[in-house]
Design a protein around this motif. Structure first.
Motif, PDB file in Angstrom:
ATOM      1  N   LEU A   1       1.331   5.226  -7.951  1.00 17.20           N
ATOM      2  CA  LEU A   1       0.527   4.927  -6.764  1.00 17.20           C
ATOM      3  C   LEU A   1      -0.381   3.740  -7.011  1.00 17.20           C
ATOM      4  CD1 LEU A   1      -0.441   5.633  -3.930  1.00 17.20           C
ATOM      5  CD2 LEU A   1      -2.067   7.249  -4.965  1.00 17.20           C
ATOM      6  N   ARG A   2      -0.958   3.675  -8.202  1.00 13.09           N
ATOM      7  CA  ARG A   2      -1.838   2.553  -8.528  1.00 13.09           C
ATOM      8  C   ARG A   2      -1.079   1.228  -8.483  1.00 13.09           C
ATOM      9  NH1 ARG A   2      -3.027  -0.785 -12.477  1.00 13.09           N
ATOM     10  NH2 ARG A   2      -1.335   0.025 -13.752  1.00 13.09           N
ATOM     11  N   LYS A   3       0.161   1.259  -9.010  1.00 11.30           N
ATOM     12  CA  LYS A   3       0.962   0.036  -9.010  1.00 11.30           C
ATOM     13  C   LYS A   3       1.258  -0.421  -7.585  1.00 11.30           C
ATOM     14  CE  LYS A   3       3.308   0.305 -13.479  1.00 11.30           C
ATOM     15  NZ  LYS A   3       4.612   0.321 -14.164  1.00 11.30           N
ATOM     16  N   GLN A   4       1.533   0.537  -6.709  1.00 12.35           N
ATOM     17  CA  GLN A   4       1.811   0.190  -5.320  1.00 12.35           C
ATOM     18  C   GLN A   4       0.580  -0.419  -4.656  1.00 12.35           C
ATOM     19  OE1 GLN A   4       3.363   3.607  -3.289  1.00 12.35           O
ATOM     20  NE2 GLN A   4       5.011   3.955  -4.773  1.00 12.35           N
ATOM     21  N   ILE A   5      -0.567   0.218  -4.908  1.00  9.82           N
ATOM     22  CA  ILE A   5      -1.806  -0.295  -4.305  1.00  9.82           C
ATOM     23  C   ILE A   5      -2.135  -1.675  -4.833  1.00  9.82           C
ATOM     24  CG2 ILE A   5      -4.299   0.081  -4.134  1.00  9.82           C
ATOM     25  CD1 ILE A   5      -3.746   3.087  -4.195  1.00  9.82           C
ATOM     26  N   MET A   6      -2.052  -1.851  -6.159  1.00  6.41           N
ATOM     27  CA  MET A   6      -2.384  -3.142  -6.741  1.00  6.41           C
ATOM     28  C   MET A   6      -1.369  -4.199  -6.356  1.00  6.41           C
ATOM     29  SD  MET A   6      -5.208  -2.587  -8.055  1.00  6.41           S
ATOM     30  CE  MET A   6      -5.382  -4.250  -8.680  1.00  6.41           C
ATOM     31  N   GLY A   7      -0.107  -3.769  -6.171  1.00 11.06           N
ATOM     32  CA  GLY A   7       0.900  -4.727  -5.711  1.00 11.06           C
ATOM     33  C   GLY A   7       0.572  -5.251  -4.332  1.00 11.06           C
TER      34      GLY A   7
ATOM     35  N   SER B   1     -12.679 -13.418 -13.300  1.00  8.49           N
ATOM     36  CA  SER B   1     -11.516 -13.491 -14.177  1.00  8.49           C
ATOM     37  C   SER B   1     -10.591 -12.315 -13.873  1.00  8.49           C
ATOM     38  CB  SER B   1     -11.935 -13.453 -15.646  1.00  8.49           C
ATOM     39  OG  SER B   1     -12.742 -14.554 -15.984  1.00  8.49           O
ATOM     40  N   PHE B   2      -9.377 -12.393 -14.394  1.00 11.95           N
ATOM     41  CA  PHE B   2      -8.398 -11.327 -14.205  1.00 11.95           C
ATOM     42  C   PHE B   2      -8.133 -10.611 -15.533  1.00 11.95           C
ATOM     43  CE2 PHE B   2      -7.668 -13.611 -10.342  1.00 11.95           C
ATOM     44  CZ  PHE B   2      -7.169 -12.672  -9.445  1.00 11.95           C
ATOM     45  N   PHE B   3      -7.624  -9.395 -15.420  1.00  8.42           N
ATOM     46  CA  PHE B   3      -7.218  -8.661 -16.612  1.00  8.42           C
ATOM     47  C   PHE B   3      -6.065  -7.723 -16.272  1.00  8.42           C
ATOM     48  CE2 PHE B   3     -10.544  -6.157 -14.600  1.00  8.42           C
ATOM     49  CZ  PHE B   3     -10.053  -4.868 -14.624  1.00  8.42           C
ATOM     50  N   TYR B   4      -5.215  -7.510 -17.269  1.00 14.20           N
ATOM     51  CA  TYR B   4      -4.176  -6.491 -17.184  1.00 14.20           C
ATOM     52  C   TYR B   4      -4.657  -5.265 -17.953  1.00 14.20           C
ATOM     53  CZ  TYR B   4      -0.754  -9.966 -15.585  1.00 14.20           C
ATOM     54  OH  TYR B   4      -0.074 -10.926 -14.876  1.00 14.20           O
TER      55      TYR B   4
ATOM     56  N   THR C   1       5.571  -8.685 -15.297  1.00 13.51           N
ATOM     57  CA  THR C   1       6.729  -7.999 -14.715  1.00 13.51           C
ATOM     58  C   THR C   1       6.492  -6.497 -14.542  1.00 13.51           C
ATOM     59  OG1 THR C   1       7.669  -7.782 -16.937  1.00 13.51           O
ATOM     60  CG2 THR C   1       8.358  -9.686 -15.616  1.00 13.51           C
ATOM     61  N   GLU C   2       5.571  -5.936 -15.339  1.00 13.67           N
ATOM     62  CA  GLU C   2       5.351  -4.495 -15.292  1.00 13.67           C
ATOM     63  C   GLU C   2       3.973  -4.094 -14.768  1.00 13.67           C
ATOM     64  OE1 GLU C   2       6.368  -2.342 -18.798  1.00 13.67           O
ATOM     65  OE2 GLU C   2       7.952  -3.739 -19.380  1.00 13.67           O
ATOM     66  N   TYR C   3       3.031  -5.006 -14.826  1.00 16.20           N
ATOM     67  CA  TYR C   3       1.665  -4.643 -14.452  1.00 16.20           C
ATOM     68  C   TYR C   3       1.124  -5.629 -13.407  1.00 16.20           C
ATOM     69  CZ  TYR C   3       2.081  -2.031 -18.813  1.00 16.20           C
ATOM     70  OH  TYR C   3       2.520  -1.199 -19.811  1.00 16.20           O
ATOM     71  N   ASN C   4       0.175  -5.147 -12.644  1.00 12.97           N
ATOM     72  CA  ASN C   4      -0.492  -5.987 -11.664  1.00 12.97           C
ATOM     73  C   ASN C   4      -1.864  -6.405 -12.186  1.00 12.97           C
ATOM     74  OD1 ASN C   4       1.369  -5.942  -9.337  1.00 12.97           O
ATOM     75  ND2 ASN C   4       0.980  -3.744  -9.404  1.00 12.97           N
ATOM     76  N   PRO C   5      -2.215  -7.667 -12.029  1.00 12.29           N
ATOM     77  CA  PRO C   5      -3.516  -8.117 -12.531  1.00 12.29           C
ATOM     78  C   PRO C   5      -4.667  -7.557 -11.685  1.00 12.29           C
ATOM     79  CG  PRO C   5      -2.464  -9.876 -11.299  1.00 12.29           C
ATOM     80  CD  PRO C   5      -1.466  -8.761 -11.388  1.00 12.29           C
ATOM     81  N   ASN C   6      -5.756  -7.262 -12.349  1.00 10.35           N
ATOM     82  CA  ASN C   6      -6.971  -6.781 -11.694  1.00 10.35           C
ATOM     83  C   ASN C   6      -8.014  -7.885 -11.713  1.00 10.35           C
ATOM     84  OD1 ASN C   6      -6.363  -3.644 -11.544  1.00 10.35           O
ATOM     85  ND2 ASN C   6      -5.788  -4.329 -13.594  1.00 10.35           N
ATOM     86  N   PHE C   7      -8.771  -7.984 -10.644  1.00  5.13           N
ATOM     87  CA  PHE C   7      -9.786  -9.038 -10.539  1.00  5.13           C
ATOM     88  C   PHE C   7     -11.173  -8.457 -10.756  1.00  5.13           C
ATOM     89  CE2 PHE C   7     -12.743 -11.607  -7.907  1.00  5.13           C
ATOM     90  CZ  PHE C   7     -12.609 -12.808  -8.591  1.00  5.13           C
ATOM     91  N   ASP C   8     -11.940  -9.136 -11.629  1.00  2.00           N
ATOM     92  CA  ASP C   8     -13.325  -8.745 -11.863  1.00  2.00           C
ATOM     93  C   ASP C   8     -14.239  -9.728 -11.138  1.00  2.00           C
ATOM     94  OD1 ASP C   8     -15.714  -7.717 -12.895  1.00  2.00           O
ATOM     95  OD2 ASP C   8     -15.668  -9.147 -14.551  1.00  2.00           O
ATOM     96  N   PRO C   9     -14.944  -9.300 -10.108  1.00  2.59           N
ATOM     97  CA  PRO C   9     -15.750 -10.236  -9.307  1.00  2.59           C
ATOM     98  C   PRO C   9     -16.955 -10.798 -10.042  1.00  2.59           C
ATOM     99  CG  PRO C   9     -16.135  -7.972  -8.608  1.00  2.59           C
ATOM    100  CD  PRO C   9     -15.013  -7.924  -9.594  1.00  2.59           C
TER     101      PRO C   9
END
Length: 577
Positions: free
Chosen positions: A26-32, A398-401, A386-394
C-alpha cells in the motif's frame, strides 16, 4: 568536525518502521501516486512561464537580410487593458485608434518580436537553444577516475569545467598525481572542450588534504615556490584558463600561512591572465580562513555545499540540506555566514552533490546507525529506483529512499532533479553567481539533470525587449477604419441615395414642397450634386472600383437619376398642383 543531526522526517519514519512491513504494498502505491503527481507539478512549473508569455501573443518576424534599417516599426492593434475606461469603451477607442505603431532598435539580434497581450510586454524570440545566461556561472568537476567521460558532457550548459586533480606533495610541491595531468596535456583535453564550446573555461583542480600534509606544505616556502613554478608550466602546456584550489583540514595555527600562500599564488596567476577559484568548506572552523581579506585575491569563492552528513558523521541526514533543525549547519546558514561578512553574492558559487550516502539504520531505535557507502547519482537511480519510491523531506529539500526488509533497514539520502531545481531557485534568490556540481560524470548524462540546469540558468528563448517609441494612429486610424469597412459604408451610401429618391418622389405629391425645391434653379443644382456625389461614393465603396471608374459610373447613374426626376417633375407639375 562531526555534526550530530537529522531531519524530523527521518526520525518519524524510523520510529514507524515496525508498523510498515505489513503495509509495504500500500505504501508503494501511495508513494508511486505521489511521485507521479510531483513529476506533473514539476512539468507544469517548467512550462508555466512559457505558456504565460505565449498566451494571446502576436508576432512580427524580422528578416535580417532585408530589414536593414536601424529602426524596425510594427503597426498592430492597440493594447486594451483588462479593466478601466479604455476597456469599457474599447469600441470607441479602437475606432479612433485602429493601429498603434511601435519602433524597435534593430541591433541585428532581432528575430521574432512577440507581444504578450496579457501583460503588454514585448519579447525578442532568439530561438530555443542551450546556453547559460551570462549573469551565471555553472562549473562542473571531472574526476580523473571518470576517464574519458568528459567527451560526453553538454558544454553548452557549462561555463567552466575543472579537471580533478593536481594533488600537492607537501615535501616538494610537485604533483602526486602526474599521470592525470600528463594525460590531460597529451590528449589536449582543454582543446577538445573548447572545440565543443569556445566559451567554456578549463580549470585545473589543486588539492591538499590532511592537517599534517597542509602543515608541512604551508610551512615550506621552497615547496610552495616549486609548486607555483611547476603549475605555471602546466597551465601553458595544458591550455588551462585557471585553477580551483581545495585545501581541507588546515590546522588553526596555519590559517595565516594559508592566506599568505593564496595571495602569493593569486598574484602569480593574475600576471599570467589566469583565474583562481577558492574552494571553501561550509563551515569556517575557528575562523581559519580570512574570507574578508581573501576576497580581493580570488575570482570566486566556491562553497562546497555537500558532505553535511557522510562518512565522518555520526547520524544519517541530507548530504546537502537547504535548512536544518535548530543549531545545525545547512546551505542557508553557510551562505548567510558569507553574506554577513560583506562578501557580495556575485562573488560566491555554491556547489551541490550528484551523489548520495547510504546508511544502515536497523539499530536506530537504540540510537545507533552506520555509514555504509557513497554512491554516484546514476548508481542510486539504477539500484533503488526500480523497487522503491523516493521520499521528500521538506526541511532539507532533499530526497531519500527507505529500504526496509526482514534482514536490514537502510536509508539513502540523495539529490535528484526536483530537489536540485529547488536549490537552484534558492541560489538565484540569494543572488549568488552560480552553481557547481560534484561531479559531472556521476550523472552519466542524465537528461533530467541537464534540463534542470537549462531551466534554471539557461538563456530564455524569449528575451524581454522594449520599444524605443510608441504612437497611436490618430486620424490615420479613422481613415484606416473607413478603408477596412468601405464595402459596408458604400452600401450605406447607396441605401441613403435610395431613401433620397423615394423621399423626393413622395415629396412631389405636396405642391408646397415641390415649389420650395424647384421654384429656384439653384435648389435643383444642389440637389443634383448631392445625389451625384453620394452615388459616386456609394458605387466606389460598394463595388470597390478605382476612383476613375467610380466617378464615371457615379456621374452616369447620378445624371440619369437627376434627369429622370426632373422629367417626372416637369411632366406632372400642373397635374399635381
Amino acid at each position: 568536525m562531526n555534526f550530530k543531526g537529522s531531519t524530523l522526517g527521518v526520525i518519524t519514519i524510523v520510529l514507524m518502521l515496525p508498523f510498515w512491513s505489513s503495509g509495504q504494498d500500500l505504501r508503494k502505491q501511495i508513494m508511486g501516486a505521489q511521485r507521479r503527481v510531483m513529476k506533473e507539478v514539476k512539468r507544469t512549473n517548467r512550462d508555466a512561464k512559457k505558456v504565460k508569455k505565449m498566451f494571446g501573443s502576436s508576432k512580427k518576424t524580422v528578416d535580417s537580410s532585408s530589414d536593414t534599417a536601424d529602426i524596425i516599426t510594427w503597426s498592430k492593434a492597440p493594447y486594451i487593458p483588462n479593466s478601466g475606461m479604455i476597456h469599457d469603451y474599447d469600441y470607441i477607442y479602437t475606432f479612433f485608434h485602429a493601429q498603434q505603431e511601435y519602433s524597435f532598435k534593430n541591433d541585428r539580434s532581432l528575430k521574432d518580436i512577440e507581444w504578450d497581450s496579457v501583460e503588454n510586454v514585448f519579447y525578442n524570440n532568439i530561438g530555443a537553444h542551450d546556453s547559460i545566461d551570462t549573469k551565471y556561472e555553472v562549473i562542473g568537476w571531472h574526476p580523473y577516475w571518470m576517464e574519458d567521460a568528459y567527451k560526453y558532457y553538454n558544454y553548452d550548459l557549462l561555463t567552466m569545467l575543472s579537471l580533478y586533480s593536481y594533488d600537492i606533495d607537501p615535501l616538494t610541491g610537485k604533483n602526486r598525481n602526474p599521470s592525470m595531468v600528463k594525460q590531460a596535456v597529451e590528449d589536449s583535453v582543454a582543446k577538445f572542450i573548447k572545440q565543443q564550446n569556445p566559451n567554456v573555461k578549463v580549470l585545473l583542480s589543486i588539492t591538499s588534504f590532511g592537517s599534517e600534509n597542509n602543515e608541512m606544505f604551508l610551512a615550506s616556502r621552497e615547496a610552495q615556490n616549486q609548486f607555483i613554478e611547476e603549475l605555471l608550466s602546466i597551465m601553458i602546456d595544458g591550455n588551462f584558463d585557471g585553477v580551483d584550489v581545495n585545501f581541507e583540514q588546515i590546522p588553526v595555527l596555519y590559517g595565516d600561512f594559508f592566506n599568505f600562500f593564496i595571495k602569493k599564488l593569486s598574484t602569480q596567476l593574475q600576471n599570467g591572465g589566469y583565474s583562481l577559484i577558492l574552494d571553501v568548506p561550509y563551515f569556517n572552523d575557528e575562523n581559519t580562513f580570512n574570507y574578508a581579506e581573501l576576497k580581493y585575491f580570488v575570482t570566486y569563492f566556491n562553497i562546497m555545499g555537500y558532505d553535511f552528513s557522510g562518512e565522518h558523521s555520526d547520524f544519517p541526514g541530507s548530504v546537502a540540506p537547504l535548512n536544518a533543525l535548530t543549531n545545525q549547519p545547512s546551505l542557508e546558514t553557510c551562505v548567510n555566514d558569507f553574506l554577513n561578512l560583506g562578501i557580495d553574492g556575485g562573488h560566491i558559487i555554491l556547489s551541490l552533490p550528484l551523489y548520495g550516502v547510504t546508511w544502515d539504520i536497523k539499530d536506530m531505535k537504540i540510537g545507533q546507525s552506520a555509514y555504509l557507502e557513497s554512491l554516484p547519482y546514476y548508481e542510486i537511480i539504477s539500484t533503488y529506483d526500480t523497487e522503491y519510491n523516493p521520499n521528500f523531506d521538506p526541511i532539507s529539500a532533499s530526497f531519500f529512499y527507505l529500504m526496509n526488509d526482514a534482514e536490514s533497514s537502510k536509508i539513502c539520502w540523495f539529490e535528484n532533479e526536483t530537489s536540485l531545481d529547488i536549490k537552484y531557485d534558492w541560489i538565484k534568490s540569494k543572488n549568488l553567481r552560480g552553481v557547481g556540481l560534484w561531479a559531472m560524470g556521476y550523472s552519466q548524462g542524465s537528461i533530467d539533470i541537464w534540463q534542470g540546469i537549462s531551466k534554471s540558468f539557461g538563456v530564455d528563448s524569449l528575451v524581454k525587449t522594449e520599444p524605443i517609441k510608441s504612437s497611436l494612429s490618430g486620424p490615420y486610424g479613422l481613415a484606416l477604419s473607413i478603408h477596412n469597412n468601405k464595402k459596408i459604408i458604400g452600401l450605406g451610401f447607396l441605401i441613403f441615395v435610395g431613401f433620397l429618391v423615394v423621399g423626393f418622389v413622395y415629396a412631389l405629391t405636396d405642391w408646397r414642397v415641390r415649389d420650395a425645391l424647384f421654384v429656384n434653379q439653384s435648389f435643383r443644382v444642389i440637389y443634383s450634386m448631392i445625389f451625384m456625389i453620394l452615388s459616386i461614393f456609394g458605387l466606389q465603396y460598394f463595388l470597390i472600383l478605382t476612383p476613375q471608374w467610380a466617378i464615371v459610373l457615379g456621374v452616369l447613374v447620378g445624371s440619369l437619376g437627376v434627369v429622370l426626376i426632373n422629367m417626372f417633375f416637369s411632366h406632372n407639375r400642373r397635374k399635381l398642383r
